[in-house]
Scaffold this motif. Sequence first.
Motif: not given
Length: 251
Positions: A130-152
């Motif tokens: 179902e689509s509603v005009s107020a939702d003009h565009a969308f992106n689908s994302l898949f994100m994956l990271h290690r399960d531990e705190a880290a930085t760049v």
Amino acid sequence: MMKKTSLFITLALLFAFESFAQETSIVSGDLRLTLTSSDGTYTPRISYNNVDFVTEGGCPVVLHLYGENAEQPVTYTASYSNMSKSGMTLVCTASITTSAGSRFLITDNYSVDYKNENTLRLVREVNVAESVSADHAFNSLFMLHRDEAATVNDYDFFMPGVIYRNGDHKSANSIGEGLSDEWILAREDRLPLPQTMLMSHSDGISMSITDYNLDPATVSEDEGRSMVVSAGMRFGSLGFRTKGKAPALVY
């Protein structure tokens, strides 16, 4: 600003990993993908050598919804509501209803790549029920990271022709300069290979996402920074999210 409107995405997740708990799982070499159930929903976890890899916030499905003139998206996330297994294939489904009333049905199909050890394939189908005009565009994302705190600073980064190691080699205002932006994304049709990779400094384990089903078609309106919504645009973006618990691979 580019918005992806393709409803079928084929990815491959490449790792070098091992072992996990006794739950619904599929195995490729030393790599194990397990679905754990909690409160009637299912969350994926990938394991290798006692190192776990998880989806963003424990939610494998992420949608960014844009209003017609919006510069920033509204984020919606979901775990899987249903799961079935056949051999070394897991079929998982989820649904998201936006505040405006648009309804999305998502099916993720995980399978073993028998030609490449330690490799899984993910095929995602997004159906706009179902689509509603107020939702003009969308992106689908898949994100994956290690399960531990880290930085760049804990990783080397790689995107062919774009980023090598830490981005210090980049010129000012180029993609990934100094890894300072939260989102570092490049259109896959601009990459010599549609792939993104992270390698940990602590143990040398790397994880990558590669699009095996690239179909880089586009339309004449695809120019500049204006938002374009068209079924003729058949490409996505690959890269990284640098903030959060740990840097994440993004498709």
